[in-house]
Design a protein around this motif. Structure first.
Motif, PDB file in Angstrom:
ATOM      1  N   GLN A   1      92.808 -89.275  56.823  1.00 12.04           N
ATOM      2  CA  GLN A   1      93.586 -88.262  56.126  1.00 12.04           C
ATOM      3  C   GLN A   1      93.993 -87.129  57.072  1.00 12.04           C
ATOM      4  O   GLN A   1      95.154 -86.706  57.076  1.00 12.04           O
ATOM      5  N   LYS A   2      93.071 -86.640  57.873  1.00 18.71           N
ATOM      6  CA  LYS A   2      93.395 -85.543  58.779  1.00 18.71           C
ATOM      7  C   LYS A   2      94.321 -86.011  59.906  1.00 18.71           C
ATOM      8  O   LYS A   2      95.167 -85.239  60.377  1.00 18.71           O
ATOM      9  N   LEU A   3      94.155 -87.262  60.345  1.00 14.81           N
ATOM     10  CA  LEU A   3      95.063 -87.780  61.376  1.00 14.81           C
ATOM     11  C   LEU A   3      96.477 -87.913  60.832  1.00 14.81           C
ATOM     12  O   LEU A   3      97.453 -87.543  61.511  1.00 14.81           O
ATOM     13  N   GLU A   4      96.612 -88.438  59.595  1.00 11.58           N
ATOM     14  CA  GLU A   4      97.935 -88.547  58.987  1.00 11.58           C
ATOM     15  C   GLU A   4      98.566 -87.172  58.834  1.00 11.58           C
ATOM     16  O   GLU A   4      99.759 -86.980  59.096  1.00 11.58           O
ATOM     17  N   SER A   5      97.769 -86.208  58.414  1.00 16.51           N
ATOM     18  CA  SER A   5      98.293 -84.852  58.262  1.00 16.51           C
ATOM     19  C   SER A   5      98.741 -84.274  59.601  1.00 16.51           C
ATOM     20  O   SER A   5      99.769 -83.580  59.676  1.00 16.51           O
ATOM     21  N   TYR A   6      97.981 -84.556  60.657  1.00 16.90           N
ATOM     22  CA  TYR A   6      98.354 -84.054  61.982  1.00 16.90           C
ATOM     23  C   TYR A   6      99.643 -84.712  62.476  1.00 16.90           C
ATOM     24  O   TYR A   6     100.524 -84.035  63.029  1.00 16.90           O
ATOM     25  N   LEU A   7      99.767 -86.024  62.282  1.00 18.57           N
ATOM     26  CA  LEU A   7     100.962 -86.723  62.749  1.00 18.57           C
ATOM     27  C   LEU A   7     102.189 -86.325  61.943  1.00 18.57           C
ATOM     28  O   LEU A   7     103.321 -86.354  62.460  1.00 18.57           O
ATOM     29  N   ASN A   8     102.017 -85.960  60.680  1.00 25.04           N
ATOM     30  CA  ASN A   8     103.140 -85.567  59.843  1.00 25.04           C
ATOM     31  C   ASN A   8     103.582 -84.127  60.086  1.00 25.04           C
ATOM     32  O   ASN A   8     104.627 -83.705  59.582  1.00 25.04           O
TER      33      ASN A   8
ATOM     34  N   THR B   1     103.734 -81.375  65.746  1.00 25.82           N
ATOM     35  CA  THR B   1     103.149 -82.455  66.546  1.00 25.82           C
ATOM     36  C   THR B   1     104.248 -83.242  67.243  1.00 25.82           C
ATOM     37  O   THR B   1     105.201 -83.714  66.603  1.00 25.82           O
ATOM     38  N   LEU B   2     104.108 -83.395  68.559  1.00 25.46           N
ATOM     39  CA  LEU B   2     105.033 -84.199  69.351  1.00 25.46           C
ATOM     40  C   LEU B   2     104.395 -85.563  69.599  1.00 25.46           C
ATOM     41  O   LEU B   2     103.311 -85.660  70.161  1.00 25.46           O
ATOM     42  N   LYS B   3     105.090 -86.625  69.158  1.00 26.98           N
ATOM     43  CA  LYS B   3     104.553 -87.977  69.302  1.00 26.98           C
ATOM     44  C   LYS B   3     105.145 -88.639  70.540  1.00 26.98           C
ATOM     45  O   LYS B   3     106.312 -88.401  70.889  1.00 26.98           O
ATOM     46  N   PRO B   4     104.342 -89.460  71.228  1.00 25.71           N
ATOM     47  CA  PRO B   4     104.857 -90.156  72.416  1.00 25.71           C
ATOM     48  C   PRO B   4     106.048 -91.043  72.063  1.00 25.71           C
ATOM     49  O   PRO B   4     106.121 -91.629  70.974  1.00 25.71           O
ATOM     50  N   LYS B   5     106.968 -91.149  73.006  1.00 30.28           N
ATOM     51  CA  LYS B   5     108.145 -91.975  72.780  1.00 30.28           C
ATOM     52  C   LYS B   5     107.778 -93.462  72.830  1.00 30.28           C
ATOM     53  O   LYS B   5     106.898 -93.882  73.585  1.00 30.28           O
TER      54      LYS B   5
END
Length: 502
Positions: free
Chosen positions: A114-121, A125-129
């Protein structure tokens, strides 16, 4: 005219007779001393019935002197080595004088979905290409490698490092975002049977098990990892309660259903009991409070003190450190942990996020250092505190603990109407933990010097009495005959020696 014939006298005759005179005085004084002294055997060296008697007795006395000297040197070496012993002063020392231990709680979950999904959303948060979202989630499952490095799953470690680099995060900062914090899994906290806010009772801490929560730990700060010696003296905790009157009680949520990565195998909360100034590492007492159960940990205390004789001798002789003389306060276990950390820093050129000491010249290790860490952590853990690389010696005065645990299924809500258990029914497999003193008394020990000056004096007296039969009076006789009588006789001879003219 008759001439007076003067016979020629050898020029060295006066000097020779003078030497003979001094030697005769020395012999006379020795003969008098041998006849009157209480040292056995000396009088027989001057009373000769046969020619060989004097030589035999002189040999016997010489051998006795040599043996007495050798044994005396051995006794002095033992005294200088200051061999110490530890004795039990009392097994009934009041437990209220015992400083309460630090209690560190480490959740078994390092990352929740849950916390990981919240962080990615999050928009920040910048996600790797070119990395799919599901691959990111699978990579975070291996975040345990941060505390147990290995060279397995290299692709997952590479993806996690790209995520950290994209957001300029360190490992412990990432764990704070995706893992449970103290307020999320500590539901109810009680101290001395009074409910208190968990936030005021527990402080975040960094340990080899990741992010944890600590009570009474003077180094418990993830933002400021340094000792506060003045602050620690004001935070000593004592208690007069024991047994069923618990010191601390916790009701915790294991968060099993939402677990994405775990810190250790099994379900529950890792509990570390340690001295307040000790890092919760190798020296800490560990056990797991399992999920769905109620655990009671009974703590026994032991205090070791040192006598003034031990504290007065040098550190290289007593082989222990006086804590009050060091700043920050010295602890053997902290010295050992710092030694292992120093070896890792020098080899891998980085420091782990849970290091006891924070060196500014070294950056924090990340997932790109896992190969180096996995190769060298096992080697550093095989070191002993006494090894030349560490040279960690114990404290002269210390407090230690032992723990006994009792675990039963958490069915107390069915029988106990206490408000402490009111949230058990809404938390699946809740964990209850109680910390208490096992008894109202503790063990008090003292470290003493085995060979004191009194022991040395009595040992030397016994040796010289055994081989020569002498005592303190014999020493006075030696001083009297050779420091008073001999100089007086030499002075009298010089005064009586007239000048002869020929």
């Amino acid at each position: 005219m008759n001439r007076i014939k003067i016979s020629r006298v050898p020029q060295d005759l006066p000097a020779r007779s003078k030497r003979i005179g001094y030697w005769q005085i020395l012999v006379d004084v020795y003969n008098e001393f041998a006849a009157e002294t209480s040292i056995h055997g000396l009088k027989y060296t001057t009373q000769r019935k046969l020619k060989t008697d004097g030589f035999i007795w002189l040999t016997i006395v010489s051998i006795s002197i040599v043996c007495a000297g050798l044994l005396s040197s051995r006794f002095y070496e033992r005294h200088h080595a200051a061999s110490m012993r530890t004795t039990v002063v009392s097994t009934q020392h009041p437990a209220w004088d015992l400083q309460l231990p630090a209690v560190t709680l480490c959740h078994g979950t390092m990352a929740t979905r849950q916390k990981l999904e919240s962080y990615l959303n999050s928009h920040e948060t910048l996600k790797p290409k070119d990395v799919p979202r599901e691959e990111l989630i699978n990579a975070v499952r291996q975040v345990r490698k941060a505390i147990e490095p290995s060279n397995t799953f290299p692709r997952e470690l590479e993806v996690m490092q790209e995520l950290l680099n994209s957001n300029a995060l360190q490992i412990h900062e990432f764990l704070e975002k995706v893992g449970p914090n103290c307020s999320e899994y500590l539901i109810v906290c009680k101290r001395a049977n009074r409910e208190v806010p968990c936030k005021s009772l527990m402080s975040p801490s960094l340990t080899p098990y990741g992010l944890c929560c600590s009570f009474n730990y003077h180094h418990a700060s993830s933002a400021r990892r340094r000792f506060a010696a003045e602050e620690s003296k004001d935070q000593e905790h004592h208690s007069v309660t024991y047994g069923a009157r618990f010191l601390l009680s916790f009701l915790m949520n294991p968060l099993q259903e939402d677990r994405l990565s775990s810190a250790f195998y099994g379900d529950g909360i890792k509990v570390l009991i340690h001295e307040p100034l000790n890092y919760p590492g190798p020296a800490a007492l560990e056990f797991v409070a399992p999920s769905g159960h109620e655990t009671i940990a009974s703590v026994n205390g032991n205090r070791l003190t040192s006598s003034s004789e031990v504290l007065s001798i040098g550190q290289d002789v007593r082989r222990c450190v006086i804590v009050d003389e060091s700043s920050p306060p010295y602890r053997k276990s902290n010295c050992y942990v710092s030694c292992r950390e120093r070896i890792i820093r020098n080899i891998c050129r980085c420091q782990t996020f849970y290091s006891l000491t924070n060196e500014r010249d070294f950056k924090f290790c990340n997932f790109s250092h896992m190969i180096c860490l996995s190769k060298n952590m096992i080697g550093s853990s095989s070191l002993k505190p006494s090894d030349p690389e560490c040279r960690c010696i114990p404290e002269c005065e210390e407090t230690s603990y032992s723990v006994e645990t009792t675990t039963i299924p958490l069915n107390a809500p069915e029988f106990a109407p206490s408000p402490f258990y009111k949230d058990v029914n809404r938390i699946p497999n809740a964990t209850a933990l109680h910390i208490t003193l096992a008894s109202q008394v503790m063990t008090l020990q003292r470290r003493d010097v085995v060979q004191s000056w009194i022991n040395l004096l009595s040992s030397l007296g016994g040796v010289f009495s055994l081989f020569l039969g002498c005592s303190f009076i014999s020493l006075v006789e030696i001083l009297y005959f050779f420091c008073i009588c001999l100089p007086n006789k030499l002075r009298m001879r010089r005064n009586r020696n007239p000048t002869t003219k020929r």
